[in-house]
Design an enzyme around this catalytic site. Structure first.
Site, PDB file in Angstrom:
ATOM      1  N   PRO B 130      20.572  -0.969  -2.999  1.00 31.67           N
ATOM      2  CA  PRO B 130      19.807  -1.643  -1.943  1.00 31.67           C
ATOM      3  C   PRO B 130      18.393  -1.963  -2.437  1.00 31.67           C
ATOM      4  CG  PRO B 130      21.000   0.241  -1.054  1.00 31.67           C
ATOM      5  CD  PRO B 130      21.091   0.334  -2.556  1.00 31.67           C
ATOM      6  N   VAL B 268      22.878   1.684   4.236  1.00 38.98           N
ATOM      7  CA  VAL B 268      21.884   0.615   4.167  1.00 38.98           C
ATOM      8  C   VAL B 268      21.251   0.480   5.552  1.00 38.98           C
ATOM      9  CG1 VAL B 268      21.495  -1.812   3.673  1.00 38.98           C
ATOM     10  CG2 VAL B 268      23.261  -0.562   2.420  1.00 38.98           C
ATOM     11  N   ILE B 269      19.959   0.718   5.650  1.00 35.65           N
ATOM     12  CA  ILE B 269      19.243   0.520   6.913  1.00 35.65           C
ATOM     13  C   ILE B 269      19.101  -0.982   7.112  1.00 35.65           C
ATOM     14  CG2 ILE B 269      17.067   0.881   8.134  1.00 35.65           C
ATOM     15  CD1 ILE B 269      16.736   3.439   6.340  1.00 35.65           C
ATOM     16  N   ARG B 389      -3.706  -2.301 -13.729  1.00 33.30           N
ATOM     17  CA  ARG B 389      -2.799  -1.405 -14.455  1.00 33.30           C
ATOM     18  C   ARG B 389      -1.904  -2.208 -15.395  1.00 33.30           C
ATOM     19  NH1 ARG B 389       2.578   0.658 -11.752  1.00 33.30           N
ATOM     20  NH2 ARG B 389       2.859  -1.576 -12.087  1.00 33.30           N
ATOM     21  N   TYR B 451      -3.958  12.146  -4.942  1.00 36.79           N
ATOM     22  CA  TYR B 451      -3.379  11.029  -5.692  1.00 36.79           C
ATOM     23  C   TYR B 451      -4.134  10.994  -7.014  1.00 36.79           C
ATOM     24  CZ  TYR B 451      -1.270   6.279  -5.763  1.00 36.79           C
ATOM     25  OH  TYR B 451      -0.513   5.157  -6.019  1.00 36.79           O
TER      26      TYR B 451
END
Lengths: 531, 531
Positions: B130, B268-269, B389, B451
């Site tokens: 998905p 699968v949503i 990045r 983070y």
């Protein structure tokens, strides 16, 4: 087998058949006075039932010597563990027809005891019913059917310690069997509190709250115990495990959320790291009267969508307000409360009252930091209510509650339909007047949780059949109005018909598969959630 | 097969190998300038890779005629669906060694298409990945191994409609394939917003957010997309189902919470009812400088435990503040923001700033309703960061992020250990200086989510090996400090070693059983979460 004398030596006795403390029950005269308020009740209260009058069979199994010190076959203990505390449970006890009495009651002292008991039960085909405070009102702690050789009630209340407190992160590692008051007593020296105060606070345990996704103190945002869980330890027949104690995680589906609400069918929750709070130093509360219930709903919606997040935001309809003594003039009553450990909350209350006024509400003049008389009256009635229910049950009345949740869009029609259809069914079934009152217990930006009280003269002798019929009517109304079968009372056995209709099929498949994997012998609380 | 010309006719082209829009990528000169900041980078940027240079095999399967209109084997589409957008993915594309290219890309238009594709794939042993926006940074949308006959990327982005809006309950029924901007565009005429703004907002879908438990806009309380879900519709190989659209429910374990974070491995949503909000009318933001990072942590903890619930509460350490241009004087910088649709928030900001001052913080003089320069600088850098990045990746640098969450009690030692151990490993592996910066993205009463950004000159040619080594070191540090393998980046394939260590065994058993029940042929995103 274990000596249960210690339990019976406690200063204050729990009722084996009804709510809470035996000495809080209304006496015969008080019951008669309650019954006189309703046509169609008995002339005299049903007698308080005695365990000695039950025919309790000898246990079908004996525990092995290695576990005998944890287990009792004392009839009083077995009878007290036979059922929860729903109206239909109380009536069955009063009528001398309780649910199946468990063969044995075990009181494990630690996780290893739980694992050993599960292993023994699995090998013998003995059903195990995890038991906390026994306050289930949905048939969550009884055995039905006869597919198992014997039934063991697994009473966790010996596991009642707060093991660790982390004041910096405001969390504690707590055994699942602790009841509300001793839990708060152990947290108090640290200046911390869980602040989970369901109506059953004195008579229910942390593990029970977690296994049933109990609704608690807060009317907004963190309404269920789920939100205060950092980590769970679960013992299953297939092994034990503990989730990590972290403030949040996005690593796969939440492991804890599978066991929250699992009602003892997937494993036994033995301890949890719980998020705590400082005791609130700032409080402000008030009540608001509304001449029109519809306007009151709109006011509550505005407050729920404002982001103000009151701790208490309970709306009583005129019948509920009168019943609790909070307002007797036909008004609907909104009870609002804010609290904080860190910052003053008067401004937040003032903003919420402005929203209430804008929708036609009249705040009480007695609003202040400690609340007002209407708030106090409501709180006292709230804690007294289950005892009065049992008094009315002794008079053969039909008196019970049920609760749900629905979106704001669906809520007005839902409440009207419940009042009309369940009321009509109660009148038809009993031949007497019936009232259906409503209050909102928890509110959300997208909807609210209404709580209904049904009160009618009975059809003495047929109380359970009458109630089961009314419950079927209610379940059908909820289903048609797309309202959940329960907001915070769990599924148990009584809610299975509604739950089975509501549960999405892929989740049903996953849940059955998880049950088979964790409980391959099918001994854990058979009949709740899945067959 | 379907014509993909429509996709290529869009005015603005997505990069097949790197982040976001191709025209936002730094050009060669800009890459060289970035690389010059770091010793040990290349003299010239690696060339922008071309699909034409990849050896893409013919598809191993063909779709049946009934589904051919949904499926393409166009090489550009296949290459663009081969991987997510982690640093190691970008490097593999730059080095001409992308992950396994899917044989086919399917774009279903509705649930029935999804079900039909799953049925066909199940019968043929075709793996189905998905795919929403493809912004996974944990290897969530690629195929590894060779256990399947072929690989189909199931691109949901054609299913991009808001079907229904319920303004009274503030909710909408939304297809899972909608990207962030078109979702907000469809809600705007109703005066409503989901307000879910991950860094990948433009390049990720509702279904992707749900399947990965994405972290969003709010730094407190409702930090993950999970909290905004009313109901999910899921299509699995074993059937489809929809949970009820209710504001809350206590009926068994939450069915939605099993699929939130399931990363396409259980089903699968295809759509969801999501809770929405009014657009905020009241805003207040400010930044606060701290000379000492430890003091800043204590200030943030006080704010997180105050109940004030700022929408934004991000703490940048000195390196992160300098990198984003928000503060260059060695200060740590706290970015605070409050917002509300209903009530003014200046008082709340003032209370939070008082708490920050009490812990040694200096609020910026530019604080005001629209924020200040430091806030603006940080926000611009935040959205620009992934492009930079990729520019540094073209120079052979090692530049990547990872995130976690831990309790306040564990946080200071955790952050110190990550800086020290990952920094040392980066210096040892590259032979060059390395920096490890930290910011807190989400904060809780009981902890926070740090983070980390790693930045080092590279060992050109060995970038993936170097990064995988550093990630192993980081995973080990997180494990020792009891910090989750991910707060909001999901598990994918890259986080499996950490996830497998962290996941409690009873939940692992339940998850494997659920997987087998819902996906008996094992075709759904093989390798994520479970084997």
């Amino acid at each position: 087998m274990a000596d249960t004398a210690a339990a019976s030596r406690t200063a204050r006795a729990r009722s084996w058949w009804g709510w809470g403390w035996a000495d809080e029950h209304p006496d015969d005269a008080a019951c008669a006075a309650l019954g006189a308020l309703l046509p169609g009740t008995l002339a005299r209260p049903l007698p308080v039932p005695r365990v000695a009058d039950l025919r309790i069979a000898r246990p079908a199994v004996e525990p092995p010597p290695s576990l005998a010190h944890l287990v009792t076959d004392d009839p009083e203990a077995r009878a007290a563990h036979a059922m929860g505390k729903a109206y239909r449970d109380v009536i069955r006890a009063l009528r001398g027809r309780p649910g199946r009495i468990p063969d044995l009651v075990a009181r494990p002292a630690d996780d290893q005891d739980v694992a050993d008991l599960l292993e023994w039960a699995g090998g013998r085909g003995v059903a195990v019913i995890p038991y906390g405070g026994g306050s289930s009102v949905t048939g969550g702690v009884e055995y039905r059917g006869d597919a198992h050789r014997a039934v063991l009630s697994l009473d966790l209340t010996t596991m009642d310690r707060v093991w660790e407190v982390d004041p910096e992160s405001r969390a504690a590692r707590i055994q699942a069997g602790v009841l509300g008051p001793p839990l708060e007593n152990q947290l108090r020296p640290h200046g911390l509190t869980l602040r989970h105060f369901p109506q059953s606070f004195e008579f229910s345990t942390l593990g029970g709250w977690l296994a049933t996704r109990a609704g608690g103190h807060y009317a907004t945002v963190h309404t269920h115990i789920d939100d205060f869980v950092q980590s769970l330890r679960v013992v299953t027949p297939a092994g034990a495990g503990t989730s990590w104690q972290v403030p949040a995680s996005g690593a796969g589906p939440s492991p804890d959320r599978l066991f929250l609400g699992s009602e003892g069918a997937l494993g036994v929750i033995t301890e949890a790291w719980m998020r705590l709070q400082e005791r609130p130093h700032h409080r402000a509360s008030a009540s608001v009267r509304f001449a029109d219930f519809g306007a009151a709903l709109r006011a509550v919606r505005a407050i729920a969508q404002s982001g103000l997040s009151p701790a208490n935001c309970r709306l009583l309809d005129p019948g509920e307000a009168a019943l609790s003594g909070a307002a007797r003039d036909g008004s609907s009553l909104l009870v609002l409360g804010f609290e904080s450990a860190a910052v003053p909350v008067d401004a937040a209350l003032a903003q919420a009252l402005d929203l209430a006024r804008a929708h036609g509400g009249t705040p009480s003049s007695g609003a202040g930091p400690r609340g007002d008389e209407a708030v106090d009256a409501w709180r006292a009635a709230f804690l007294r209510m289950p005892y009065l229910r049992d008094g009315l049950a002794r008079m053969g009345a039909v008196v019970e509650t049920f609760e749900t949740a629905a979106t704001w869009t669906r809520l007005p029609a839902l409440i009207d339909a419940v009042r009309a259809e369940v009321g009509a069914a109660a009148r038809a079934a009993t031949g007497h007047p019936a009232t259906v009152n409503c209050r909102l217990t928890h509110v959300y930006p997208d909807g609210a949780a209404p709580y209904f009280t049904v009160l009618a003269g009975g059809r003495p002798g047929d109380e359970v059949a009458v109630w089961d019929h009314l419950k079927d009517v209610a379940t059908d109304v909820l289903h048609r109005h797309h309202a959940t079968i329960t907001h915070h009372h769990a599924v148990g056995r009584d809610h299975r018909p509604g739950y089975d209709r509501q549960r999405p099929e892929p989740f049903a498949l996953a849940l059955r598969a998880a049950k088979t994997a964790l409980d391959p012998q099918g001994i854990l609380n058979p009949g709740v959630l899945v067959d």
